[in-house]
Design an enzyme around this catalytic site. Structure first.
Site, PDB file in Angstrom:
ATOM      1  N   HIS A  50       0.756  -1.134   0.094  1.00  0.00           N
ATOM      2  CA  HIS A  50       0.232  -0.084   0.123  1.00  0.00           C
ATOM      3  C   HIS A  50       0.855   1.223   0.082  1.00  0.00           C
ATOM      4  O   HIS A  50       1.981   0.951   0.189  1.00  0.00           O
ATOM      5  CB  HIS A  50      -0.603   0.055   1.183  1.00  0.00           C
ATOM      6  CG  HIS A  50      -1.565  -1.128   1.739  1.00  0.00           C
ATOM      7  ND1 HIS A  50      -2.991  -1.202   1.479  1.00  0.00           N
ATOM      8  CD2 HIS A  50      -1.303  -2.239   2.240  1.00  0.00           C
ATOM      9  CE1 HIS A  50      -3.316  -2.279   1.740  1.00  0.00           C
ATOM     10  NE2 HIS A  50      -2.437  -2.996   2.380  1.00  0.00           N
ATOM     11  N   TYR A  51       0.327   2.358  -0.489  1.00  0.00           N
ATOM     12  CA  TYR A  51       0.875   3.826  -0.081  1.00  0.00           C
ATOM     13  C   TYR A  51      -0.066   4.206   1.016  1.00  0.00           C
ATOM     14  O   TYR A  51      -1.285   3.765   1.401  1.00  0.00           O
ATOM     15  CB  TYR A  51       1.087   4.650  -1.061  1.00  0.00           C
ATOM     16  CG  TYR A  51      -0.148   5.094  -1.775  1.00  0.00           C
ATOM     17  CD1 TYR A  51      -1.273   5.666  -1.394  1.00  0.00           C
ATOM     18  CD2 TYR A  51       0.069   5.250  -3.266  1.00  0.00           C
ATOM     19  CE1 TYR A  51      -2.280   6.219  -2.359  1.00  0.00           C
ATOM     20  CE2 TYR A  51      -0.845   5.726  -4.272  1.00  0.00           C
ATOM     21  CZ  TYR A  51      -2.032   6.178  -3.623  1.00  0.00           C
ATOM     22  OH  TYR A  51      -3.139   6.662  -4.328  1.00  0.00           O
ATOM     23  N   THR A  52       0.481   5.278   1.981  1.00  0.00           N
ATOM     24  CA  THR A  52      -0.072   5.787   3.021  1.00  0.00           C
ATOM     25  C   THR A  52      -1.198   6.865   2.449  1.00  0.00           C
ATOM     26  O   THR A  52      -2.619   7.003   3.110  1.00  0.00           O
ATOM     27  CB  THR A  52       0.619   6.408   4.081  1.00  0.00           C
ATOM     28  OG1 THR A  52       1.553   7.048   3.410  1.00  0.00           O
ATOM     29  CG2 THR A  52       1.568   5.200   4.886  1.00  0.00           C
ATOM     30  N   GLU A  77       2.597  -0.873   4.539  1.00  0.00           N
ATOM     31  CA  GLU A  77       2.150   0.615   4.200  1.00  0.00           C
ATOM     32  C   GLU A  77       3.459   1.206   3.838  1.00  0.00           C
ATOM     33  O   GLU A  77       4.474   1.217   4.634  1.00  0.00           O
ATOM     34  CB  GLU A  77       1.289   1.405   5.481  1.00  0.00           C
ATOM     35  CG  GLU A  77      -0.051   0.969   5.518  1.00  0.00           C
ATOM     36  CD  GLU A  77      -1.081   1.438   4.432  1.00  0.00           C
ATOM     37  OE1 GLU A  77      -0.462   2.387   3.655  1.00  0.00           O
ATOM     38  OE2 GLU A  77      -2.137   1.094   4.577  1.00  0.00           O
ATOM     39  N   HIS A 134      -2.469  -3.252  -3.625  1.00  0.00           N
ATOM     40  CA  HIS A 134      -3.818  -3.111  -2.745  1.00  0.00           C
ATOM     41  C   HIS A 134      -4.914  -2.983  -3.964  1.00  0.00           C
ATOM     42  O   HIS A 134      -6.025  -3.442  -3.939  1.00  0.00           O
ATOM     43  CB  HIS A 134      -3.852  -1.849  -1.900  1.00  0.00           C
ATOM     44  CG  HIS A 134      -4.993  -1.700  -1.248  1.00  0.00           C
ATOM     45  ND1 HIS A 134      -5.582  -0.614  -0.343  1.00  0.00           N
ATOM     46  CD2 HIS A 134      -6.101  -2.752  -0.773  1.00  0.00           C
ATOM     47  CE1 HIS A 134      -6.480  -0.989   0.337  1.00  0.00           C
ATOM     48  NE2 HIS A 134      -7.121  -2.089   0.126  1.00  0.00           N
ATOM     49  N   ASP A 152      -3.470   2.284  -5.079  1.00  0.00           N
ATOM     50  CA  ASP A 152      -2.470   2.213  -4.389  1.00  0.00           C
ATOM     51  C   ASP A 152      -1.682   0.863  -4.538  1.00  0.00           C
ATOM     52  O   ASP A 152      -2.424  -0.277  -4.538  1.00  0.00           O
ATOM     53  CB  ASP A 152      -2.382   2.585  -2.833  1.00  0.00           C
ATOM     54  CG  ASP A 152      -3.160   1.711  -2.048  1.00  0.00           C
ATOM     55  OD1 ASP A 152      -4.459   1.342  -2.565  1.00  0.00           O
ATOM     56  OD2 ASP A 152      -2.760   1.169  -0.869  1.00  0.00           O
TER      57      ASP A 152
END
Ligand SMILES: [Zn+2]
Length: 253
Positions: free
Chosen positions: A34-36, A99, A141, A151
């Site tokens: 994921h990215y935040t 993340e 994700h 993401d």
């Protein structure tokens, strides 16, 4: 309540209250990246450890490469949400969630710093080796929730991870002319494309109409495997990528 880090690459443990027991699956066999996606200055760590947020992940990789663990790998972290892959809906029970700090599409998607990727690779390698996670189960994700999530995005260096032995990337055939399928198209070629997407893992019915669900799955595929053009159009290059992924999987079975 604190715990011991599961991996030697972890810099610090910052426990999150947001986790539960893994259901059904005894051990994780997927890795979800994921990215935040948060505004500059807001703290992803604060959010992922806030009891009111209802979200968490096992790991957080900061832009400077610092690695924090928030949930023990044995537990079910809350990162994937409503999701699906190859018939499985409870992706949280099956996976380890990482993340990666980046503002994301909403607040300015930008290249991931080399140091961050280097540390992420160390972390992924350690997880993949300890749990024997198959390369095709290292996913975005956006792969498991294509209608809701983007993401870690098309700037994420999947090729670099793949060269380090994490995940699967195939070379995209060159883009050019030829036939393509796009939203609104109908007929047997659309059915064939949908059948390929569903066979790969996306939640999709082969209806013969190139609908929004088909477009979003096509976009997710491009974000991961054909990053130079993410437009949801099944051009020859995009179709070629999926052919290669499916034959690679057939060969490793
Ligand atoms: Zn995510």
């Amino acid at each position: 309540m604190t715990f011991d880090a599961d991996s030697a690459v972890v810099d610090a443990v910052v426990p999150s209250p947001n986790f539960g027991e893994r259901r059904g699956a005894v051990r994780p066999d997927m890795l979800i990246l994921h990215y935040t996606g948060m505004r500059e200055g807001d703290s992803p760590l604060a959010r992922l450890t806030d009891p009111d947020s209802g979200v968490s992940a096992h790991y957080l990789v900061e832009e400077d490469g610092r690695i924090l663990q928030m949930v023990p790998e044995g537990a079910r972290a809350w990162h994937a949400g409503e999701s699906y892959w190859q018939g499985e809906r409870d992706i949280n029970s099956r996976s380890i969630g990482i993340e990666i700090v980046n503002p994301g599409h909403r607040h300015g998607l930008r290249p991931y710093p080399p140091r961050q990727i280097q540390r992420l690779i160390e972390l992924c390698r350690d997880c993949v080796e300890r749990w024997a996670i198959a390369p095709q189960n290292v996913l975005a994700h956006s792969d498991v929730a294509p209608s809701r999530k983007e993401d870690p995005g098309e700037l994420f260096p999947w090729d670099q991870l793949s060269r380090a032995g994490i995940g699967t990337v195939v070379d995209a055939p060159p883009m050019g002319g030829g036939r393509f399928l796009t939203i609104g198209d109908r007929g047997a070629p659309v059915t064939a494309w949908q059948t390929m997407l569903a066979g790969y893992g996306f939640e999709l019915e082969a209806t013969g109409t190139f609908d929004e669900t088909t477009r979003l799955a096509t976009i997710a595929l491009q974000r991961h495997h054909r990053q130079t053009r993410v437009d949801g159009v099944a051009d020859a290059s995009t179709v070629g990528v999926l052919h290669r992924l499916l034959s690679l999987r057939a060969a490793t079975r």
